[in-house]
Design a protein around this motif. Structure first.
Motif, PDB file in Angstrom:
ATOM      1  N   THR A  43      27.850 -11.836  57.561  1.00  0.00           N
ATOM      2  CA  THR A  43      28.748 -10.754  57.134  1.00  0.00           C
ATOM      3  C   THR A  43      27.996  -9.740  56.284  1.00  0.00           C
ATOM      4  O   THR A  43      28.190  -8.526  56.418  1.00  0.00           O
ATOM      5  CB  THR A  43      29.956 -11.324  56.371  1.00  0.00           C
ATOM      6  OG1 THR A  43      30.565 -12.313  57.187  1.00  0.00           O
ATOM      7  CG2 THR A  43      30.966 -10.223  56.064  1.00  0.00           C
ATOM      8  N   LEU A  44      27.113 -10.232  55.431  1.00  0.00           N
ATOM      9  CA  LEU A  44      26.290  -9.315  54.633  1.00  0.00           C
ATOM     10  C   LEU A  44      25.429  -8.455  55.555  1.00  0.00           C
ATOM     11  O   LEU A  44      25.238  -7.265  55.320  1.00  0.00           O
ATOM     12  CB  LEU A  44      25.409 -10.104  53.656  1.00  0.00           C
ATOM     13  CG  LEU A  44      26.159 -10.811  52.508  1.00  0.00           C
ATOM     14  CD1 LEU A  44      25.204 -11.693  51.712  1.00  0.00           C
ATOM     15  CD2 LEU A  44      26.862  -9.807  51.598  1.00  0.00           C
ATOM     16  N   GLU A  45      24.958  -9.041  56.644  1.00  0.00           N
ATOM     17  CA  GLU A  45      24.068  -8.294  57.546  1.00  0.00           C
ATOM     18  C   GLU A  45      24.834  -7.398  58.523  1.00  0.00           C
ATOM     19  O   GLU A  45      24.454  -6.251  58.746  1.00  0.00           O
ATOM     20  CB  GLU A  45      23.183  -9.272  58.331  1.00  0.00           C
ATOM     21  CG  GLU A  45      22.174  -8.558  59.216  1.00  0.00           C
ATOM     22  CD  GLU A  45      21.080  -9.493  59.750  1.00  0.00           C
ATOM     23  OE1 GLU A  45      21.084 -10.698  59.397  1.00  0.00           O
ATOM     24  OE2 GLU A  45      20.225  -8.993  60.511  1.00  0.00           O
ATOM     25  N   TYR A  46      25.918  -7.925  59.126  1.00  0.00           N
ATOM     26  CA  TYR A  46      26.570  -7.200  60.228  1.00  0.00           C
ATOM     27  C   TYR A  46      27.963  -6.656  59.909  1.00  0.00           C
ATOM     28  O   TYR A  46      28.508  -5.885  60.692  1.00  0.00           O
ATOM     29  CB  TYR A  46      26.683  -8.113  61.451  1.00  0.00           C
ATOM     30  CG  TYR A  46      25.356  -8.564  61.983  1.00  0.00           C
ATOM     31  CD1 TYR A  46      24.490  -7.656  62.608  1.00  0.00           C
ATOM     32  CD2 TYR A  46      24.947  -9.887  61.858  1.00  0.00           C
ATOM     33  CE1 TYR A  46      23.259  -8.063  63.091  1.00  0.00           C
ATOM     34  CE2 TYR A  46      23.712 -10.305  62.346  1.00  0.00           C
ATOM     35  CZ  TYR A  46      22.879  -9.388  62.957  1.00  0.00           C
ATOM     36  OH  TYR A  46      21.661  -9.802  63.435  1.00  0.00           O
ATOM     37  N   GLY A  47      28.576  -7.126  58.825  1.00  0.00           N
ATOM     38  CA  GLY A  47      29.908  -6.625  58.485  1.00  0.00           C
ATOM     39  C   GLY A  47      31.043  -7.539  58.890  1.00  0.00           C
ATOM     40  O   GLY A  47      32.144  -7.441  58.342  1.00  0.00           O
ATOM     41  N   ALA A  48      30.810  -8.407  59.855  1.00  0.00           N
ATOM     42  CA  ALA A  48      31.853  -9.348  60.273  1.00  0.00           C
ATOM     43  C   ALA A  48      31.217 -10.431  61.127  1.00  0.00           C
ATOM     44  O   ALA A  48      30.208 -10.185  61.803  1.00  0.00           O
ATOM     45  CB  ALA A  48      32.947  -8.655  61.071  1.00  0.00           C
ATOM     46  N   CYS A  49      31.812 -11.612  61.111  1.00  0.00           N
ATOM     47  CA  CYS A  49      31.345 -12.663  62.008  1.00  0.00           C
ATOM     48  C   CYS A  49      32.462 -13.633  62.334  1.00  0.00           C
ATOM     49  O   CYS A  49      33.490 -13.676  61.654  1.00  0.00           O
ATOM     50  CB  CYS A  49      30.148 -13.414  61.415  1.00  0.00           C
ATOM     51  SG  CYS A  49      30.571 -14.466  60.023  1.00  0.00           S
ATOM     52  N   ASP A  50      32.239 -14.366  63.399  1.00  0.00           N
ATOM     53  CA  ASP A  50      33.198 -15.361  63.880  1.00  0.00           C
ATOM     54  C   ASP A  50      32.423 -16.650  64.151  1.00  0.00           C
ATOM     55  O   ASP A  50      31.278 -16.603  64.599  1.00  0.00           O
ATOM     56  CB  ASP A  50      33.836 -14.852  65.183  1.00  0.00           C
ATOM     57  CG  ASP A  50      35.103 -15.604  65.539  1.00  0.00           C
ATOM     58  OD1 ASP A  50      35.577 -16.431  64.729  1.00  0.00           O
ATOM     59  OD2 ASP A  50      35.639 -15.341  66.631  1.00  0.00           O
ATOM     60  N   THR A  51      33.039 -17.775  63.858  1.00  0.00           N
ATOM     61  CA  THR A  51      32.415 -19.066  64.104  1.00  0.00           C
ATOM     62  C   THR A  51      32.909 -19.587  65.449  1.00  0.00           C
ATOM     63  O   THR A  51      34.115 -19.713  65.649  1.00  0.00           O
ATOM     64  CB  THR A  51      32.775 -20.053  62.980  1.00  0.00           C
ATOM     65  OG1 THR A  51      32.430 -19.470  61.727  1.00  0.00           O
ATOM     66  CG2 THR A  51      32.044 -21.371  63.153  1.00  0.00           C
ATOM     67  N   VAL A  52      31.993 -19.853  66.352  1.00  0.00           N
ATOM     68  CA  VAL A  52      32.393 -20.226  67.718  1.00  0.00           C
ATOM     69  C   VAL A  52      31.538 -21.375  68.244  1.00  0.00           C
ATOM     70  O   VAL A  52      30.420 -21.600  67.792  1.00  0.00           O
ATOM     71  CB  VAL A  52      32.246 -19.028  68.698  1.00  0.00           C
ATOM     72  CG1 VAL A  52      33.049 -17.826  68.214  1.00  0.00           C
ATOM     73  CG2 VAL A  52      30.786 -18.657  68.920  1.00  0.00           C
ATOM     74  N   ILE A  53      32.085 -22.085  69.206  1.00  0.00           N
ATOM     75  CA  ILE A  53      31.298 -23.060  69.960  1.00  0.00           C
ATOM     76  C   ILE A  53      31.383 -22.689  71.444  1.00  0.00           C
ATOM     77  O   ILE A  53      32.383 -22.106  71.880  1.00  0.00           O
ATOM     78  CB  ILE A  53      31.791 -24.511  69.762  1.00  0.00           C
ATOM     79  CG1 ILE A  53      33.289 -24.636  70.081  1.00  0.00           C
ATOM     80  CG2 ILE A  53      31.516 -24.989  68.348  1.00  0.00           C
ATOM     81  CD1 ILE A  53      33.789 -26.059  70.094  1.00  0.00           C
ATOM     82  N   PRO A  54      30.320 -22.980  72.208  1.00  0.00           N
ATOM     83  CA  PRO A  54      30.413 -22.719  73.649  1.00  0.00           C
ATOM     84  C   PRO A  54      31.620 -23.464  74.217  1.00  0.00           C
ATOM     85  O   PRO A  54      31.925 -24.577  73.788  1.00  0.00           O
ATOM     86  CB  PRO A  54      29.102 -23.312  74.201  1.00  0.00           C
ATOM     87  CG  PRO A  54      28.172 -23.369  73.032  1.00  0.00           C
ATOM     88  CD  PRO A  54      29.045 -23.602  71.825  1.00  0.00           C
ATOM     89  N   ALA A  55      32.330 -22.825  75.132  1.00  0.00           N
ATOM     90  CA  ALA A  55      33.506 -23.463  75.720  1.00  0.00           C
ATOM     91  C   ALA A  55      33.092 -24.774  76.388  1.00  0.00           C
ATOM     92  O   ALA A  55      32.187 -24.785  77.220  1.00  0.00           O
ATOM     93  CB  ALA A  55      34.168 -22.523  76.719  1.00  0.00           C
ATOM     94  N   THR A  56      33.717 -25.858  76.001  1.00  0.00           N
ATOM     95  CA  THR A  56      33.404 -27.142  76.635  1.00  0.00           C
ATOM     96  C   THR A  56      34.180 -27.275  77.938  1.00  0.00           C
ATOM     97  O   THR A  56      33.692 -27.849  78.897  1.00  0.00           O
ATOM     98  CB  THR A  56      33.758 -28.325  75.712  1.00  0.00           C
ATOM     99  OG1 THR A  56      35.062 -28.133  75.188  1.00  0.00           O
ATOM    100  CG2 THR A  56      32.775 -28.431  74.584  1.00  0.00           C
ATOM    101  N   ASP A  57      35.378 -26.762  77.958  1.00  0.00           N
ATOM    102  CA  ASP A  57      36.163 -26.779  79.192  1.00  0.00           C
ATOM    103  C   ASP A  57      35.949 -25.475  79.947  1.00  0.00           C
ATOM    104  O   ASP A  57      35.578 -24.462  79.367  1.00  0.00           O
ATOM    105  CB  ASP A  57      37.658 -26.888  78.873  1.00  0.00           C
ATOM    106  CG  ASP A  57      38.001 -28.197  78.189  1.00  0.00           C
ATOM    107  OD1 ASP A  57      37.416 -29.222  78.579  1.00  0.00           O
ATOM    108  OD2 ASP A  57      38.834 -28.174  77.286  1.00  0.00           O
TER     109      ASP A  57
END
Lengths: 239, 239
Positions: free
Chosen positions: B133-147
């Protein structure tokens, strides 16, 4: 005897890479003192609508799987273990070839394909798969997406957050009119075949209808080590 | 004292409808003898980069939550429990208003928003949220879709099976420059606001970059009754 013309294909072709340091593909790990794949096969054995249940494993696991079936489900006379293919689609095509060579493959033939690592599939889900395929030609078992779905084409930034209410997570079974599945698959280009990670997409690419069947949260894939704990907990609670 | 200007918002605004017959919202159920929400708050309390941790609950649970924080984390002096809003976005806006009224809200202010029912978030995930967030302004925590992910616009037939390798399942934290989040949210139409089920979409709708942070399978949402069993198993295995 009236032939049922409905077949199950239990897909155990892949060698798991997500289970960590285990010496066996995950479908052969035990939960509640029985290999996962046996739990799964049993779900189809107890459904009398199936003419045969074809189990597809890597070549080096075929004999072992035959032994497991004999040991745990000795009364089942319609379970056949054969070698799977290099990809999921190839494995399904092997099952269809087996049907063609040993039974018959016609417009009516239905194949219900199911992950060997989803041992908790319910009778209701299997029944609805058969019925939906008889009515529409193909179906997929899905649950509404519990997580927000994100699309990122570069694995770095978000491209899209599609509306969650139209997004689903695919489970299995995925069921098809088997002859049509084979024909559609054979009509794909090599590029299209290589990009396939899902059998239903074969029908979608050809503009065919694929109906939705309601899956269940408990119809989970046992993919990660902690899934084994969940699986044990689920069986511990139910048995 | 140098002000840190980084805030956590633990979102417990919703009253769960998926947990079945329980008399409490799921974030107040116990795992390993402690309420889920306390496990979650602790993850932020132990990270010294946060100036304050704002916990947002339904109005009728504010006092109870304050008592729980006093009981289980008596040493934490920077945890504040306030009322959430009607929607997830409203709840986040309440947190930002609290920051504005009690600290300050400027271009640098970072807010790390997290589901109260994800008690297994790791230190690494929280750190990377702050840094991204400090670098880009926003972020999201994600995992590759398992299904496999399926799109169906009518809940009856498949419309699309997008390529799995570009699909992700969103977790939390979701983190933002807080002032920009507020401004972007306020610039949305009422229609756009109503369709929002995800805070990152506010940035996406405005054409802003939202970076991906790698989530973890274990950073699961405790949503269904059997998740409690998994959670117990996970804690049982780790403690």
């Amino acid at each position: 005897m009236e032939s049922k013309n409905i077949f199950a294909a239990v897909l155990a072709g892949g060698v798991g890479t997500r289970m960590g340091n285990v010496d066996k593909p995950k479908q052969f790990l035990n939960i509640a003192a029985k290999p996962i794949i046996i739990h799964t096969i049993e779900k189809f054995v107890i459904n009398s609508r199936f003419e045969a249940i074809i189990v597809l494993t890597p070549k080096q696991w075929v004999n072992n799987t035959k032994d497991l079936v004999k040991k745990y489900i000795p009364a089942a006379k319609n379970v056949f273990v054969i070698e799977g293919g290099a990809s999921r689609s190839d494995t399904i095509m092997n099952a269809i070839e087996y049907i063609e060579n040993n039974y018959r493959l016609d417009e009516e033939t239905v194949i219900v394909t199911h992950d060997s690592v989803r041992p908790f599939v319910s009778h209701r889900i299997i029944e609805e798969n058969i019925d939906a395929t008889l009515e529409y030609g193909a179906c997929d078992t899905v649950i509404p997406a519990t997580d927000t779905i994100i699309r990122s084409d570069d694995n770095t930034f978000i491209n899209d957050v599609p509306p969650r209410k139209v997004m689903y997570q695919g489970q299995t079974p995925q069921s098809f009119r088997a002859k049509k599945l084979k024909e559609h698959y054979n009509s794909l280009s090599e590029d299209e075949k290589e990009q396939l990670t899902d059998a239903c997409k074969i029908f979608v690419l050809k503009g065919e209808k694929v109906a939705l069947v309601d899956g269940e949260i408990s119809n989970m894939k046992v993919t990660y080590p902690y899934d084994l704990k969940v699986a044990e907990a689920l069986l511990g609670g139910n048995e």
